[in-house]
Design a protein around this motif. Sequence first.
Motif, PDB file in Angstrom:
ATOM      1  N   ALA A  31       0.822  -1.207   0.000  1.00  0.00           N
ATOM      2  CA  ALA A  31       0.000   0.000   0.000  1.00  0.00           C
ATOM      3  C   ALA A  31       0.856   1.257   0.000  1.00  0.00           C
ATOM      4  O   ALA A  31       0.335   2.357  -0.160  1.00  0.00           O
ATOM      5  CB  ALA A  31      -0.934   0.006   1.202  1.00  0.00           C
ATOM      6  N   GLY A  32       2.158   1.108   0.209  1.00  0.00           N
ATOM      7  CA  GLY A  32       3.050   2.257   0.215  1.00  0.00           C
ATOM      8  C   GLY A  32       3.183   2.880   1.587  1.00  0.00           C
ATOM      9  O   GLY A  32       3.752   3.960   1.720  1.00  0.00           O
ATOM     10  N   LEU A  33       2.677   2.215   2.610  1.00  0.00           N
ATOM     11  CA  LEU A  33       2.783   2.708   3.980  1.00  0.00           C
ATOM     12  C   LEU A  33       3.922   1.985   4.684  1.00  0.00           C
ATOM     13  O   LEU A  33       4.411   0.965   4.209  1.00  0.00           O
ATOM     14  CB  LEU A  33       1.463   2.475   4.725  1.00  0.00           C
ATOM     15  CG  LEU A  33       0.238   3.126   4.084  1.00  0.00           C
ATOM     16  CD1 LEU A  33      -1.030   2.630   4.754  1.00  0.00           C
ATOM     17  CD2 LEU A  33       0.327   4.629   4.183  1.00  0.00           C
ATOM     18  N   THR A  34       4.335   2.497   5.832  1.00  0.00           N
ATOM     19  CA  THR A  34       5.421   1.852   6.549  1.00  0.00           C
ATOM     20  C   THR A  34       4.946   0.526   7.138  1.00  0.00           C
ATOM     21  O   THR A  34       3.918   0.465   7.810  1.00  0.00           O
ATOM     22  CB  THR A  34       6.003   2.768   7.644  1.00  0.00           C
ATOM     23  OG1 THR A  34       7.020   2.060   8.328  1.00  0.00           O
ATOM     24  CG2 THR A  34       4.957   3.224   8.618  1.00  0.00           C
ATOM     25  N   PRO A  35       5.658  -0.557   6.867  1.00  0.00           N
ATOM     26  CA  PRO A  35       5.207  -1.864   7.356  1.00  0.00           C
ATOM     27  C   PRO A  35       5.401  -2.061   8.858  1.00  0.00           C
ATOM     28  O   PRO A  35       4.900  -3.029   9.416  1.00  0.00           O
ATOM     29  CB  PRO A  35       6.056  -2.854   6.564  1.00  0.00           C
ATOM     30  CG  PRO A  35       7.205  -2.099   6.059  1.00  0.00           C
ATOM     31  CD  PRO A  35       6.791  -0.666   5.969  1.00  0.00           C
ATOM     32  N   TRP A  36       6.078  -1.151   9.522  1.00  0.00           N
ATOM     33  CA  TRP A  36       6.281  -1.283  10.967  1.00  0.00           C
ATOM     34  C   TRP A  36       4.976  -1.186  11.742  1.00  0.00           C
ATOM     35  O   TRP A  36       4.906  -1.584  12.898  1.00  0.00           O
ATOM     36  CB  TRP A  36       7.281  -0.235  11.447  1.00  0.00           C
ATOM     37  CG  TRP A  36       8.653  -0.507  10.924  1.00  0.00           C
ATOM     38  CD1 TRP A  36       9.263   0.128   9.886  1.00  0.00           C
ATOM     39  CD2 TRP A  36       9.562  -1.501  11.379  1.00  0.00           C
ATOM     40  NE1 TRP A  36      10.511  -0.417   9.674  1.00  0.00           N
ATOM     41  CE2 TRP A  36      10.723  -1.405  10.579  1.00  0.00           C
ATOM     42  CE3 TRP A  36       9.514  -2.450  12.383  1.00  0.00           C
ATOM     43  CZ2 TRP A  36      11.800  -2.249  10.765  1.00  0.00           C
ATOM     44  CZ3 TRP A  36      10.603  -3.287  12.560  1.00  0.00           C
ATOM     45  CH2 TRP A  36      11.734  -3.181  11.762  1.00  0.00           C
ATOM     46  N   PRO A  60      -0.045   6.012  -0.869  1.00  0.00           N
ATOM     47  CA  PRO A  60       0.850   6.654  -1.832  1.00  0.00           C
ATOM     48  C   PRO A  60       1.012   5.869  -3.132  1.00  0.00           C
ATOM     49  O   PRO A  60       1.388   6.426  -4.150  1.00  0.00           O
ATOM     50  CB  PRO A  60       2.186   6.717  -1.089  1.00  0.00           C
ATOM     51  CG  PRO A  60       1.860   6.549   0.348  1.00  0.00           C
ATOM     52  CD  PRO A  60       0.601   5.748   0.404  1.00  0.00           C
ATOM     53  N   VAL A  61       0.725   4.597  -3.144  1.00  0.00           N
ATOM     54  CA  VAL A  61       0.903   3.768  -4.336  1.00  0.00           C
ATOM     55  C   VAL A  61      -0.185   4.050  -5.363  1.00  0.00           C
ATOM     56  O   VAL A  61       0.053   3.990  -6.567  1.00  0.00           O
ATOM     57  CB  VAL A  61       0.886   2.274  -3.946  1.00  0.00           C
ATOM     58  CG1 VAL A  61       0.934   1.386  -5.162  1.00  0.00           C
ATOM     59  CG2 VAL A  61       2.056   1.978  -3.039  1.00  0.00           C
ATOM     60  N   LEU A  62      -1.377   4.373  -4.917  1.00  0.00           N
ATOM     61  CA  LEU A  62      -2.495   4.600  -5.829  1.00  0.00           C
ATOM     62  C   LEU A  62      -2.366   5.954  -6.514  1.00  0.00           C
ATOM     63  O   LEU A  62      -1.885   6.918  -5.929  1.00  0.00           O
ATOM     64  CB  LEU A  62      -3.820   4.546  -5.072  1.00  0.00           C
ATOM     65  CG  LEU A  62      -4.177   3.205  -4.445  1.00  0.00           C
ATOM     66  CD1 LEU A  62      -5.485   3.326  -3.681  1.00  0.00           C
ATOM     67  CD2 LEU A  62      -4.291   2.141  -5.509  1.00  0.00           C
ATOM     68  N   PRO A  63      -2.818   6.047  -7.764  1.00  0.00           N
ATOM     69  CA  PRO A  63      -2.782   7.352  -8.445  1.00  0.00           C
ATOM     70  C   PRO A  63      -3.803   8.306  -7.814  1.00  0.00           C
ATOM     71  O   PRO A  63      -4.788   7.883  -7.225  1.00  0.00           O
ATOM     72  CB  PRO A  63      -3.160   7.015  -9.883  1.00  0.00           C
ATOM     73  CG  PRO A  63      -3.890   5.730  -9.802  1.00  0.00           C
ATOM     74  CD  PRO A  63      -3.343   4.998  -8.610  1.00  0.00           C
TER      75      PRO A  63
END
Length: 76
Positions: A31-36, A60-63
Amino acid sequence: MLQDFIESPLFGLVLFNVAIVWPLWRILRRAGLTPWWALLALVPFGLVPVIGVLAHSRWPVLPVRQPRRTKARRTA
């Protein structure tokens, strides 16, 4: 000692936490988020804010979505 741990309910809890954290880590990364954030699943009720972040943040990954154009209404 190991046999006692395997028979205890704590072993099931550890397996469940591992089964939740690993896929959640991958979902957050894609998803473009921090995996922590996935490590919060190890804390009781820690999965609730993680789900909130996934549901309400912009990925952030999505347009970027273009605003919808409204059609002009006819007046009678």
